[in-house]
Structure formats: C-alpha cells, structure tokens
Design a protein around this motif. Structure first.
Motif, PDB file in Angstrom:
ATOM      1  N   MET A  32       5.820   3.602   0.632  1.00 19.46           N
ATOM      2  CA  MET A  32       6.075   5.024   0.436  1.00 19.46           C
ATOM      3  C   MET A  32       7.565   5.248   0.228  1.00 19.46           C
ATOM      4  O   MET A  32       8.381   4.557   0.825  1.00 19.46           O
ATOM      5  N   GLU A  33       7.879   6.225  -0.601  1.00 20.52           N
ATOM      6  CA  GLU A  33       9.246   6.701  -0.745  1.00 20.52           C
ATOM      7  C   GLU A  33       9.252   8.191  -0.450  1.00 20.52           C
ATOM      8  O   GLU A  33       8.456   8.943  -1.005  1.00 20.52           O
ATOM      9  N   MET A  34      10.147   8.621   0.446  1.00 17.94           N
ATOM     10  CA  MET A  34      10.157  10.012   0.917  1.00 17.94           C
ATOM     11  C   MET A  34      11.527  10.631   0.685  1.00 17.94           C
ATOM     12  O   MET A  34      12.542  10.073   1.092  1.00 17.94           O
ATOM     13  N   VAL A  35      11.522  11.790   0.044  1.00 24.99           N
ATOM     14  CA  VAL A  35      12.761  12.493  -0.280  1.00 24.99           C
ATOM     15  C   VAL A  35      12.651  13.934   0.207  1.00 24.99           C
ATOM     16  O   VAL A  35      11.654  14.610  -0.084  1.00 24.99           O
TER      17      VAL A  35
ATOM     18  N   CYS B 101      11.742   3.529   9.243  1.00 22.86           N
ATOM     19  CA  CYS B 101      11.757   3.675   7.797  1.00 22.86           C
ATOM     20  C   CYS B 101      13.121   3.261   7.255  1.00 22.86           C
ATOM     21  O   CYS B 101      14.150   3.558   7.863  1.00 22.86           O
ATOM     22  N   ALA B 102      13.115   2.577   6.132  1.00 18.09           N
ATOM     23  CA  ALA B 102      14.372   2.168   5.505  1.00 18.09           C
ATOM     24  C   ALA B 102      15.115   3.393   5.000  1.00 18.09           C
ATOM     25  O   ALA B 102      14.505   4.380   4.582  1.00 18.09           O
ATOM     26  N   GLN B 103      16.441   3.325   5.031  1.00 18.91           N
ATOM     27  CA  GLN B 103      17.258   4.462   4.627  1.00 18.91           C
ATOM     28  C   GLN B 103      18.024   4.164   3.355  1.00 18.91           C
ATOM     29  O   GLN B 103      18.490   3.056   3.135  1.00 18.91           O
ATOM     30  N   SER B 104      18.143   5.178   2.535  1.00 18.45           N
ATOM     31  CA  SER B 104      18.976   5.077   1.351  1.00 18.45           C
ATOM     32  C   SER B 104      20.435   4.900   1.755  1.00 18.45           C
ATOM     33  O   SER B 104      20.887   5.435   2.767  1.00 18.45           O
ATOM     34  N   VAL B 105      21.179   4.142   0.959  1.00 16.80           N
ATOM     35  CA  VAL B 105      22.616   4.005   1.222  1.00 16.80           C
ATOM     36  C   VAL B 105      23.369   5.241   0.758  1.00 16.80           C
ATOM     37  O   VAL B 105      24.532   5.430   1.097  1.00 16.80           O
TER      38      VAL B 105
ATOM     39  N   LEU C 211       6.161   9.643  -2.691  1.00 17.05           N
ATOM     40  CA  LEU C 211       5.560   8.772  -3.703  1.00 17.05           C
ATOM     41  C   LEU C 211       4.998   7.565  -2.973  1.00 17.05           C
ATOM     42  O   LEU C 211       5.740   6.856  -2.296  1.00 17.05           O
ATOM     43  N   TRP C 212       3.692   7.342  -3.066  1.00 16.67           N
ATOM     44  CA  TRP C 212       3.122   6.167  -2.415  1.00 16.67           C
ATOM     45  C   TRP C 212       2.462   5.274  -3.452  1.00 16.67           C
ATOM     46  O   TRP C 212       1.830   5.724  -4.393  1.00 16.67           O
ATOM     47  N   TYR C 213       2.672   3.972  -3.283  1.00 16.86           N
ATOM     48  CA  TYR C 213       2.305   2.955  -4.257  1.00 16.86           C
ATOM     49  C   TYR C 213       1.335   1.963  -3.624  1.00 16.86           C
ATOM     50  O   TYR C 213       1.450   1.635  -2.443  1.00 16.86           O
TER      51      TYR C 213
ATOM     52  N   ASN D 209       7.224   0.254   3.980  1.00 19.68           N
ATOM     53  CA  ASN D 209       6.067  -0.498   3.511  1.00 19.68           C
ATOM     54  C   ASN D 209       4.874  -0.205   4.402  1.00 19.68           C
ATOM     55  O   ASN D 209       5.017   0.228   5.545  1.00 19.68           O
ATOM     56  N   TYR D 210       3.669  -0.447   3.892  1.00 18.02           N
ATOM     57  CA  TYR D 210       2.482  -0.378   4.728  1.00 18.02           C
ATOM     58  C   TYR D 210       1.528  -1.496   4.324  1.00 18.02           C
ATOM     59  O   TYR D 210       1.565  -2.002   3.199  1.00 18.02           O
ATOM     60  N   LEU D 211       0.694  -1.892   5.283  1.00 17.78           N
ATOM     61  CA  LEU D 211      -0.284  -2.948   5.077  1.00 17.78           C
ATOM     62  C   LEU D 211      -1.680  -2.340   5.058  1.00 17.78           C
ATOM     63  O   LEU D 211      -1.880  -1.213   5.509  1.00 17.78           O
ATOM     64  N   PRO D 212      -2.683  -3.071   4.545  1.00 17.63           N
ATOM     65  CA  PRO D 212      -4.046  -2.528   4.541  1.00 17.63           C
ATOM     66  C   PRO D 212      -4.460  -2.153   5.961  1.00 17.63           C
ATOM     67  O   PRO D 212      -4.308  -2.952   6.891  1.00 17.63           O
ATOM     68  N   PRO D 213      -4.981  -0.954   6.165  1.00 17.57           N
ATOM     69  CA  PRO D 213      -5.357  -0.515   7.502  1.00 17.57           C
ATOM     70  C   PRO D 213      -6.648  -1.166   7.971  1.00 17.57           C
ATOM     71  O   PRO D 213      -7.440  -1.645   7.168  1.00 17.57           O
ATOM     72  N   THR D 214      -6.843  -1.187   9.286  1.00 16.91           N
ATOM     73  CA  THR D 214      -8.107  -1.670   9.836  1.00 16.91           C
ATOM     74  C   THR D 214      -8.816  -0.486  10.489  1.00 16.91           C
ATOM     75  O   THR D 214      -9.610   0.192   9.851  1.00 16.91           O
TER      76      THR D 214
END
Length: 333
Positions: free
Chosen positions: A271-274, A311-315, A232-234, A201-206
C-alpha cells in the motif's frame, strides 16, 4: 471485523512492535518531543510507559494526554513534572471500570494539572479516554518550551489475563529551535517534519487480513482535523486499485474498511498512503488542508504467527497547502 487489542498484543510479542524509524522521526536518537500511543479499552489491559531525562541536570517535562476515543474531539489534559539528572519516570495507564482510564505516575515535582477530569492528588489522573497519545516535551522552569534533545521513551503493553507483555519505543521528534509556546510546529524549524507519504507491504491473509494503527499530532484539542488518506494498493502483479480512509486523532483501521477487495486479497502486495485534502474547522474559520499521520501495520502471516511493522516513510518532508500554517499541535496550556 476490528482486530481485538489482545490479538494485537500477541502479534507484538511474536515479532516486536517497531516504532517509526525514518530520519524525520528517528527513535534511536534523543528527542525533545516524544509521542507514546496507549490503548486500555479491554479489561486487563494496561500500558506502562517509561520516559527518561538524559540531561546532566534537572528538566521539567510537559505532558499532554490526547483523547483518541471516537467522538471525543481529541481533547487534551495537561500537566508537568520535574525529573532530576538522568531520572526516569514510569507512567501507568490502566482501564477504569467506571469508564475511561486511570493514569498513575511519580516524580519529584508534579504541578499544573489542567483539563478535568482528574483526581485531587498529584500523580493520579482520571481520563475519559481508552485510547490516544501521550505527548511529552521539555520546558524550562518558567514553563517555556525548549528544543533540547534529552528525552527517550518506550512503553510496555500488558495483558494480565493472557499473561502477555510487549515493549516498543516511542516516536521521537527532534527539536531544532522552539519559540517557547505550546503550539508545537512540525515544520523542520521547531520540530522534525512529518513524512510526505507512507507505505507498507502486506502478505496473503489467513484468518484476518490486517489492521493499520494510525494517529496524528496535527490538531488543536477540541477542534480535530479529520485525517483523510488516499491509498493505492497493489497485488504481486502490480495491479492496483485506488481507495481511501478517514479518521480523527487515533484509530485501528482494518483492511476491510479501506476496501473490501483489499480485505479479501489472497496475494502479497503493498500500500502507498498519501494525506489528502480535507475540510478543517479550526477555532478561527474554515479552510482546506492536508493532515499528515503515522502508521503501523499489524497482520497475521501465512502459515501462522503475526507480523507488526512500522509503515515506511517518504524521505520527502510534508509540505502544507498554501495558506496553511503547517502541521502543529496547539494544546494551549
């Protein structure tokens, strides 16, 4: 603009720099292989690493210092040292004003220094690198790699000039059944698998949008595999865009480098990174492959303060392309 390492240290102090915490790389369990990142590319920065042998008897540890500097082809320097039962070794990596870094450590037996440059006495090694990964495994008295899960490790980054210090756990790979050589297979048979995908996840930058700290162990020193990731970033309305980044060994990648739109996005999202297909040139021919990696997200939070999180990892486990031997680190020593 690349985030200065000292800024990263301030971020880590604020929130703690969590290591990878998924089943594949469970830092809360003992491991037979641990990966410890280091960065010394600014004056006054040093890394204090601590590795512990939890076994009831002596164990010989094998060390590979993998150079993550740009253009250095992930070259490796190797040595081993013996730790007695429940002994801890401290390893200090500091910036060398002449270039590269100085590695200092002490243990009961230090031998097998390989891959110059290094100093002529045990426990003092000179390396050309200012960033990279220290990979530590367990071996028997004959130098045969074993899958015994008896290690845990952490590190402390110290910024003397700003009087800042922060600690973090190393990433540990659980061992299963090792065939004894120095070609470490991350296939669920010798060592735990890499994850199939990552997310954050990311938050609005300053002041700045954020930085990903990324590294891989899927390589042969001297013959690095370019790591290519589809991203893919959302935003918070689930509107997405498709971009990518590429690196070798180790890097600090700003959001701006992934996509200008991501760097300028003033909204929360993720973001999702593959790992994506890239051309790899190993010692024996060329072929296409996907190269897995690990990722940490560093960014400034809205209203001030810093955040740093794994970063979160896929199972799902990483599955190589047909014909690929799969993720492995072949140090050859």
């Amino acid at each position: 603009m690349r985030v200065a390492m000292k800024t990263l240290l301030v971020a880590m102090v604020a929130v703690g720099f969590a290591g990878t915490a998924a089943a594949q790389l469970n830092i809360n369990e003992m491991a037979s292989g641990v990966a410890i990142p280091y960065v010394t590319e600014e004056d006054g920065l040093s890394m204090q690493m601590v590795v512990t042998n939890t076994a009831s008897g002596s164990r010989r540890l094998h060390f590979d210092l993998i150079n993550g500097d740009p253009g250095e082809n992930c070259e490796s320097q190797s040595w081993y040292c013996t730790l007695t039962a429940r002994e801890t070794v401290q390893i200090s990596v500091v910036n060398n004003t002449a270039g590269g870094s100085i590695v200092n450590f002490e243990c009961d037996e230090v031998e097998g220094l390989a891959g110059p440059p290094y100093a002529g006495n045990d426990g003092l090694i000179l390396t050309d690198s200012e960033r990279g990964v220290l990979w530590v495994t367990v071996e028997d008295a004959l130098g045969t790699t074993v899958s015994e899960n008896v290690l845990f490790a952490d590190w402390t980054a110290v910024d003397i000039g700003n009087a800042v210090a922060v600690s973090a756990p190393a990433a540990g790979f659980q061992g299963v059944t090792n065939d004894g050589d120095k070609d470490y297979q991350f296939d669920g048979i010798e060592y735990a698998n890499f994850p199939d995908s990552l997310a954050t996840n990311y938050l609005p930058p300053t002041q700045y949008p954020g930085t990903l700290l990324v590294f891989t162990l899927d390589l042969t020193p001297g013959f690095p595999a370019p790591v290519r990731a589809n991203v893919l970033w959302y935003d918070d309305d689930e509107v997405f865009e498709d971009d990518r980044f590429t690196f070798e060994c180790f890097d600090l990648i700003d959001y701006w480098e992934i996509a200008p739109g991501l760097g300028a996005l003033w909204t929360a999202g993720h973001m999702e990174m593959v790992p994506a297909v890239t051309q790899y040139a190993p010692p024996h021919g060329d072929f296409s492959r996907r190269v897995p990696f690990l990722c940490y997200n560093i960014q400034e939070a809205p209203g001030g303060g810093m955040t740093a999180r794994a970063c979160a990892q896929s199972v799902a486990r990483f599955v190589p392309l047909p014909g690929d031997t799969g993720p492995h680190l072949d140090t050859g020593f």
